[in-house]
Design a protein around this motif. Sequence first.
Motif, PDB file in Angstrom:
ATOM      1  N   CYS A 152      16.688  -7.512  45.660  1.00 51.41           N
ATOM      2  CA  CYS A 152      16.538  -8.325  47.304  1.00 51.41           C
ATOM      3  C   CYS A 152      15.681  -9.907  46.085  1.00 51.41           C
ATOM      4  O   CYS A 152      15.715 -10.951  47.114  1.00 51.41           O
ATOM      5  CB  CYS A 152      15.253  -7.820  47.846  1.00 51.41           C
ATOM      6  SG  CYS A 152      16.238  -5.982  48.885  1.00 51.41           S
ATOM      7  N   LEU A 153      15.424  -9.672  45.683  1.00 52.12           N
ATOM      8  CA  LEU A 153      14.212 -11.180  44.912  1.00 52.12           C
ATOM      9  C   LEU A 153      15.004 -11.978  43.967  1.00 52.12           C
ATOM     10  O   LEU A 153      16.510 -11.939  43.792  1.00 52.12           O
ATOM     11  CB  LEU A 153      13.402 -10.522  44.017  1.00 52.12           C
ATOM     12  CG  LEU A 153      12.220  -9.092  44.157  1.00 52.12           C
ATOM     13  CD1 LEU A 153      11.637  -8.974  43.637  1.00 52.12           C
ATOM     14  CD2 LEU A 153      11.812 -10.464  45.669  1.00 52.12           C
ATOM     15  N   ASN A 154      15.168 -13.550  44.517  1.00 55.43           N
ATOM     16  CA  ASN A 154      15.535 -14.380  43.469  1.00 55.43           C
ATOM     17  C   ASN A 154      15.172 -14.735  41.828  1.00 55.43           C
ATOM     18  O   ASN A 154      15.914 -14.692  41.446  1.00 55.43           O
ATOM     19  CB  ASN A 154      15.550 -15.549  44.202  1.00 55.43           C
ATOM     20  CG  ASN A 154      15.749 -15.861  45.718  1.00 55.43           C
ATOM     21  OD1 ASN A 154      16.941 -15.489  45.822  1.00 55.43           O
ATOM     22  ND2 ASN A 154      15.001 -16.378  46.534  1.00 55.43           N
ATOM     23  N   ASP A 155      13.862 -13.669  41.708  1.00 52.67           N
ATOM     24  CA  ASP A 155      13.105 -13.904  40.847  1.00 52.67           C
ATOM     25  C   ASP A 155      12.924 -12.709  40.233  1.00 52.67           C
ATOM     26  O   ASP A 155      11.915 -12.501  40.768  1.00 52.67           O
ATOM     27  CB  ASP A 155      12.267 -14.871  40.219  1.00 52.67           C
ATOM     28  CG  ASP A 155      11.894 -14.697  38.952  1.00 52.67           C
ATOM     29  OD1 ASP A 155      12.360 -13.631  38.043  1.00 52.67           O
ATOM     30  OD2 ASP A 155      10.677 -15.441  38.731  1.00 52.67           O
ATOM     31  N   ASN A 200       7.679 -13.683  55.712  1.00 47.29           N
ATOM     32  CA  ASN A 200       8.304 -14.439  56.211  1.00 47.29           C
ATOM     33  C   ASN A 200       9.651 -14.592  55.396  1.00 47.29           C
ATOM     34  O   ASN A 200      10.601 -15.856  55.209  1.00 47.29           O
ATOM     35  CB  ASN A 200       7.913 -16.058  56.641  1.00 47.29           C
ATOM     36  CG  ASN A 200       6.766 -16.470  57.762  1.00 47.29           C
ATOM     37  OD1 ASN A 200       6.266 -15.429  58.119  1.00 47.29           O
ATOM     38  ND2 ASN A 200       5.417 -16.763  56.536  1.00 47.29           N
ATOM     39  N   ASN A 201       9.601 -13.532  55.030  1.00 49.09           N
ATOM     40  CA  ASN A 201      11.475 -13.204  53.944  1.00 49.09           C
ATOM     41  C   ASN A 201      11.369 -14.149  53.115  1.00 49.09           C
ATOM     42  O   ASN A 201      12.749 -14.715  51.882  1.00 49.09           O
ATOM     43  CB  ASN A 201      12.292 -13.288  55.115  1.00 49.09           C
ATOM     44  CG  ASN A 201      12.746 -12.566  55.929  1.00 49.09           C
ATOM     45  OD1 ASN A 201      11.764 -11.735  55.501  1.00 49.09           O
ATOM     46  ND2 ASN A 201      12.839 -13.366  57.011  1.00 49.09           N
ATOM     47  N   LYS A 202       9.794 -15.425  52.318  1.00 55.96           N
ATOM     48  CA  LYS A 202       9.952 -16.329  51.582  1.00 55.96           C
ATOM     49  C   LYS A 202       9.210 -15.778  50.771  1.00 55.96           C
ATOM     50  O   LYS A 202       8.381 -16.646  50.160  1.00 55.96           O
ATOM     51  CB  LYS A 202      10.120 -17.863  51.760  1.00 55.96           C
ATOM     52  CG  LYS A 202      11.625 -18.065  51.765  1.00 55.96           C
ATOM     53  CD  LYS A 202      11.593 -19.544  53.056  1.00 55.96           C
ATOM     54  CE  LYS A 202      13.152 -19.904  53.136  1.00 55.96           C
ATOM     55  NZ  LYS A 202      14.030 -21.317  54.067  1.00 55.96           N
ATOM     56  N   VAL A 208       5.093 -11.355  45.972  1.00 57.17           N
ATOM     57  CA  VAL A 208       5.945 -10.674  45.997  1.00 57.17           C
ATOM     58  C   VAL A 208       5.034  -8.932  44.830  1.00 57.17           C
ATOM     59  O   VAL A 208       5.138  -7.867  44.663  1.00 57.17           O
ATOM     60  CB  VAL A 208       6.764 -11.240  44.739  1.00 57.17           C
ATOM     61  CG1 VAL A 208       7.691  -9.301  44.137  1.00 57.17           C
ATOM     62  CG2 VAL A 208       8.173 -11.677  45.885  1.00 57.17           C
ATOM     63  N   ARG A 209       3.924  -9.652  43.642  1.00 58.36           N
ATOM     64  CA  ARG A 209       2.905  -8.849  43.565  1.00 58.36           C
ATOM     65  C   ARG A 209       2.680  -8.272  43.986  1.00 58.36           C
ATOM     66  O   ARG A 209       2.343  -6.726  43.396  1.00 58.36           O
ATOM     67  CB  ARG A 209       2.381  -9.749  42.014  1.00 58.36           C
ATOM     68  CG  ARG A 209       3.081  -9.935  40.913  1.00 58.36           C
ATOM     69  CD  ARG A 209       3.234 -10.614  39.406  1.00 58.36           C
ATOM     70  NE  ARG A 209       2.306 -11.961  39.440  1.00 58.36           N
ATOM     71  CZ  ARG A 209       2.045 -12.870  39.773  1.00 58.36           C
ATOM     72  NH1 ARG A 209       4.336 -13.485  39.335  1.00 58.36           N
ATOM     73  NH2 ARG A 209       1.750 -14.101  39.302  1.00 58.36           N
ATOM     74  N   LEU A 210       1.846  -9.248  44.838  1.00 55.42           N
ATOM     75  CA  LEU A 210       0.477  -8.625  45.691  1.00 55.42           C
ATOM     76  C   LEU A 210       0.848  -7.098  46.177  1.00 55.42           C
ATOM     77  O   LEU A 210       0.472  -6.412  46.562  1.00 55.42           O
ATOM     78  CB  LEU A 210       0.125  -9.420  46.218  1.00 55.42           C
ATOM     79  CG  LEU A 210      -1.041 -10.254  45.529  1.00 55.42           C
ATOM     80  CD1 LEU A 210      -1.765 -11.238  46.490  1.00 55.42           C
ATOM     81  CD2 LEU A 210      -1.791  -9.289  45.447  1.00 55.42           C
ATOM     82  N   GLY A 211       2.584  -7.490  47.326  1.00 56.48           N
ATOM     83  CA  GLY A 211       2.895  -6.572  47.444  1.00 56.48           C
ATOM     84  C   GLY A 211       3.317  -5.554  47.288  1.00 56.48           C
ATOM     85  O   GLY A 211       3.033  -4.252  47.398  1.00 56.48           O
ATOM     86  N   PHE A 212       3.977  -5.772  45.988  1.00 54.07           N
ATOM     87  CA  PHE A 212       3.686  -4.523  45.202  1.00 54.07           C
ATOM     88  C   PHE A 212       2.920  -4.155  44.769  1.00 54.07           C
ATOM     89  O   PHE A 212       3.366  -2.467  44.671  1.00 54.07           O
ATOM     90  CB  PHE A 212       4.673  -5.313  43.880  1.00 54.07           C
ATOM     91  CG  PHE A 212       5.110  -3.784  43.224  1.00 54.07           C
ATOM     92  CD1 PHE A 212       6.900  -3.624  43.607  1.00 54.07           C
ATOM     93  CD2 PHE A 212       4.545  -2.866  42.266  1.00 54.07           C
ATOM     94  CE1 PHE A 212       7.742  -2.111  42.291  1.00 54.07           C
ATOM     95  CE2 PHE A 212       5.044  -1.832  41.212  1.00 54.07           C
ATOM     96  CZ  PHE A 212       6.819  -1.443  41.741  1.00 54.07           C
TER      97      PHE A 212
END
Length: 227
Positions: A152-155, A200-202, A208-212
Amino acid sequence: MAIDLFKYLYKRGKSMISYSLARAIGIEAANVTSEFAVQYNRACSLNLNYGCTFLCNLDRMSAILGIERDFLDEIIEDLKELKFIDTCTSDIEDITFVFFYQNNIISYLRDYEYNDPFIDWDAGLKDSLSAKGKKLNFCESTLKIRQYLDMCLNDSNCIPLVHYSYFDAVVKEYEKRFGNILETTEILNDFKINIFLNNNNKPTPEQVRLGFESVMECYNNKLRNPN
């Protein structure tokens, strides 16, 4: 930005121990050499030196370094043999006259470091911190979650392996108590909401880290408070 421990230690003074010096002559001798360097540098900054010499209270040094005076004297004799320092009486109570031969130390280190694979202090450190090239012994659920997020992630590097290592422990404990985490929860949807939909999907790498972290702490809290 320095971590809090660095700020705390710097505030009260420190001696710097060279990695290569510690490997070359041992950590105790390197520690004493570093303390001599700190004191000589301080003497120079205060104009309290005479060339390569300065006055030193060895009892104070013993107390500062937390080593017995007899042991300090043994190390000093070893440093004399290496021609790093020399000492003689100062005819002042409790004070020793010290010759500090910094050029000899630099030459010694250059010779030692010539074939040293760790000549750069950071050599291999980033690989170690990121566990680059290491086999992952994570459980199947953690591996599937990682595969899903990488897709799902670009990086995929947005989430460091330290996060997955921590989360793997949570998943294993969760599955001991409640069964397969992928079957008993909406965990992938939790990731989708916390990492993607909320941003917002970007999402940025930080988001990303905080969401994880938000998701894994949520499940960790469920383990602590199952009711």
